[in-house]
Design a protein around this motif. Structure first.
Motif, PDB file in Angstrom:
ATOM      1  N   TYR A 253      -6.317  -6.760 -11.863  1.00 14.60           N
ATOM      2  CA  TYR A 253      -5.925  -7.192 -10.798  1.00 14.60           C
ATOM      3  C   TYR A 253      -6.953  -8.189  -9.866  1.00 14.60           C
ATOM      4  O   TYR A 253      -5.900  -9.631  -9.447  1.00 14.60           O
ATOM      5  CB  TYR A 253      -4.750  -6.878 -10.114  1.00 14.60           C
ATOM      6  N   ASN A 296       1.600   2.738 -16.712  1.00 15.38           N
ATOM      7  CA  ASN A 296       2.349   2.461 -16.113  1.00 15.38           C
ATOM      8  C   ASN A 296       1.125   3.016 -14.358  1.00 15.38           C
ATOM      9  O   ASN A 296       0.517   2.051 -13.805  1.00 15.38           O
ATOM     10  CB  ASN A 296       3.505   1.697 -15.095  1.00 15.38           C
ATOM     11  N   TYR A 297       0.788   4.525 -14.889  1.00 10.07           N
ATOM     12  CA  TYR A 297       0.287   5.387 -13.762  1.00 10.07           C
ATOM     13  C   TYR A 297      -1.071   4.876 -13.738  1.00 10.07           C
ATOM     14  O   TYR A 297      -1.845   4.048 -12.570  1.00 10.07           O
ATOM     15  CB  TYR A 297       0.674   7.001 -13.990  1.00 10.07           C
ATOM     16  N   GLN A 299      -2.028   2.127 -14.905  1.00 15.70           N
ATOM     17  CA  GLN A 299      -2.643   0.626 -13.603  1.00 15.70           C
ATOM     18  C   GLN A 299      -2.713   0.581 -13.005  1.00 15.70           C
ATOM     19  O   GLN A 299      -4.066   0.192 -12.334  1.00 15.70           O
ATOM     20  CB  GLN A 299      -1.731   0.014 -15.101  1.00 15.70           C
ATOM     21  N   THR A 300      -2.044   1.425 -12.023  1.00 16.87           N
ATOM     22  CA  THR A 300      -1.648   1.232 -10.648  1.00 16.87           C
ATOM     23  C   THR A 300      -2.848   2.223  -9.885  1.00 16.87           C
ATOM     24  O   THR A 300      -3.355   1.627  -8.591  1.00 16.87           O
ATOM     25  CB  THR A 300      -0.351   2.369 -10.658  1.00 16.87           C
ATOM     26  N   TYR A 301      -2.910   3.035 -11.074  1.00 14.30           N
ATOM     27  CA  TYR A 301      -4.244   3.817 -10.314  1.00 14.30           C
ATOM     28  C   TYR A 301      -5.270   3.275 -10.186  1.00 14.30           C
ATOM     29  O   TYR A 301      -6.205   2.914  -9.332  1.00 14.30           O
ATOM     30  CB  TYR A 301      -4.425   5.327 -11.258  1.00 14.30           C
ATOM     31  N   ARG A 303      -5.925  -0.303  -9.776  1.00 17.36           N
ATOM     32  CA  ARG A 303      -5.505  -1.355  -8.769  1.00 17.36           C
ATOM     33  C   ARG A 303      -4.901  -1.070  -7.723  1.00 17.36           C
ATOM     34  O   ARG A 303      -6.117  -1.443  -6.795  1.00 17.36           O
ATOM     35  CB  ARG A 303      -3.428  -1.542  -9.017  1.00 17.36           C
ATOM     36  N   ASP A 304      -5.285   0.640  -7.467  1.00  7.80           N
ATOM     37  CA  ASP A 304      -5.234   0.937  -5.744  1.00  7.80           C
ATOM     38  C   ASP A 304      -6.498   1.599  -5.673  1.00  7.80           C
ATOM     39  O   ASP A 304      -6.348   0.840  -5.040  1.00  7.80           O
ATOM     40  CB  ASP A 304      -4.475   2.262  -5.834  1.00  7.80           C
TER      41      ASP A 304
END
Length: 489
Positions: A253, A296-297, A299-301, A303-304
């Motif tokens: 991101y 999705n999991y 990628q989100t991890y 990014r977080d």
């Protein structure tokens, strides 16, 4: 001429596995009557395993693998044979090097994968025969010592981390002697390699979807694109190195400066702003198998984690980014890559993994053939994590993670503590030089260096003794510079 053994004091235990990795596990001769075999070169009484691969006249391709027979000899005695599939491997190295590298799988007679142990290593089906980049027309050799890969992997293992286990071999394909190679484990999910939970397509529940994952920051060539083209295509397919797609990867991101990305991902190869991007390739589960929910999991991890790393106030005691990462793995990854001055580190050939219920880990280390005293894109008195300051026009740059981590007193303190411990043993100057000497002696005393350079680089000319002296001088100077920098942390 025995394989080198080590007996250093302090914490340098475990380095008895250096060079051959299994010095106490010599192969037993085949009890059957030895066959008559004529090697392409005379090896005398060499104890270095000699591999003969018989393709039965079939041309090796970039992919798919072609069927072949592998036979292993030690002191001219057959010790093992296996049915294999073999293909070329590498993207940039395939184009640049006259001495190619190969990927092999061990196959059953019906062509299915079957697990086999070589040289006492844990059973598996995927292996690599890593060559050393030699370009005779342009007159360069990346690693004249023949040990860059093996040396770094053994160091990382001595630091208590998994790294690809290796064995020096000499390789012959059909009637052609190919020289000294490093036989090594391919990095993959396996209980004896990257030991993480198996992630099935149906694993989508909250406690299942957390792992395991393996990601890679790298070029897209190799097996990522599943390109079915004639071999000549791969000699000049440079755009395929940067052909990122949503199917095989996702983009950070944030750009390399820690700013939110301001343009769409998956642009044309080598577009003007590509240097700002960091892509993560799906290594495990494979791109063809990972589900939308699993994508999705992870990628989100990521990014977080990145958001927390940027948001944390390092002037306070509070850290949130450490909720997402195993900081000790980042510390060891940093130390190893900086010691060997791996100019590809952090931005290429970089592995990350996350086990079920666990945090993100850096590693294992990989692809160390451009580094050490040959890593001139970064000065010997400069950090590789600051690559972007030294090289402003590369399509692949170092992510913001590493300069940002270096701003954190907590990270710097962890590096200092670990460095001080390692310099008392595993990374001491005495130990590093002894490792180089023992490896060089093993290759020289068995005649492998002369045979290799008789085959490769004769017009270039290699003074092996000078190359070894240069490597040892580099290691001393580099670690002393790091001493001065880290002591001030």
């Amino acid at each position: 001429m025995m394989r080198p053994q080590f007996a250093f004091s302090g914490i340098l235990i475990g380095l008895s596995v250096l060079v051959a990795c299994k010095t106490d596990k010599k192969e037993e001769p085949n009890p059957e009557t030895p066959e008559e075999v004529v090697f392409a070169v005379e090896t005398g009484a060499s104890q270095i395993p000699y591999l003969i691969i018989d393709t039965q006249g079939t041309d090796i391709k970039n992919e798919p693998k072609v069927s072949a027979e592998l036979k292993i000899y030690v002191e001219k005695t057959p010790v093992q044979s296996a049915h294999i599939g073999i293909e070329y491997r590498g993207s940039t190295s395939f184009r640049l090097s006259d001495k190619k590298s190969y990927g092999i799988e061990t196959w059953a007679e019906d062509g299915s994968d079957t697990q086999v142990s070589f040289f006492g290593l844990p059973e598996e089906e995927d292996w690599i025969l890593m060559g050393h980049v030699v370009n005779e027309e342009e007159g360069y050799i990346f690693d004249r010592t023949l040990m860059y890969h093996q040396f770094g992997y053994q160091l990382f293992e001595a630091m208590g981390r998994y790294a690809s286990r290796t064995e020096f071999v000499e390789l012959q394909i059909d009637d052609d002697y190919k020289g000294v190679y490093v036989f090594m484990e391919k990095l993959k999910r396996d209980k004896n390699r990257i030991d993480i939970k198996k992630l099935e397509p149906g694993d989508v529940l909250a406690d299942e979807i957390t792992g395991g994952y393996i990601l890679k920051i790298d070029k897209t060539a190799g097996g990522d694109l599943n390109i079915n083209q004639p071999l000549e295509y791969f000699e000049n397919n440079w755009e395929d190195d940067a052909r990122y797609t949503e199917d095989i990867s996702f983009r950070s991101y944030y750009d390399i400066n820690g700013q939110p990305m301001a343009f769409d991902p998956y642009g044309e190869p080598y577009h003007a702003n590509m240097y700002l991007e960091t892509y993560f390739l799906y290594e495990y589960p494979k791109a063809a198998e990972i589900t939308a929910a699993q994508k999705n999991y992870i990628q989100t991890y990521i990014r977080d984690f990145e958001t927390a790393l940027l948001a944390d106030d390092f002037s306070t005691e509070v850290r949130t980014y450490t909720d997402f990462v195993d900081l000790s793995s980042f510390v060891d990854f940093f130390i190893l890559n900086e010691v060997v001055r791996n100019v590809d580190a952090y931005r290429l050939s970089t592995y990350l993994y996350k086990d079920r219920g666990g945090k993100l880990n850096m590693g294992p280390v990989w692809d160390l053939n451009i580094g050490y005293d040959n890593g001139g894109r970064v000065p010997i008195d400069g950090w590789v994590i600051n690559y972007n300051q030294y090289v402003g026009s590369d399509a692949w740059m170092v992510p913001f993670w590493w300069p940002r981590l270096m701003e954190d007193p907590v990270f710097r303190a962890a590096v200092k503590t670990r460095w001080t411990s390692l310099r008392g043993g595993t990374l001491s100057t005495v130990s590093l030089k002894a490792m180089v000497d023992a490896t060089a002696s093993y290759l020289l005393e068995n005649g492998a260096v002369d045979r290799n350079y008789e085959r490769w680089g004769k017009a270039i000319g290699v003074d092996y003794g000078a190359s070894i002296a240069s490597l040892k001088a580099y290691l001393e100077e580099r670690t002393q510079w790091m001493d001065g920098q880290i002591s001030a942390f």
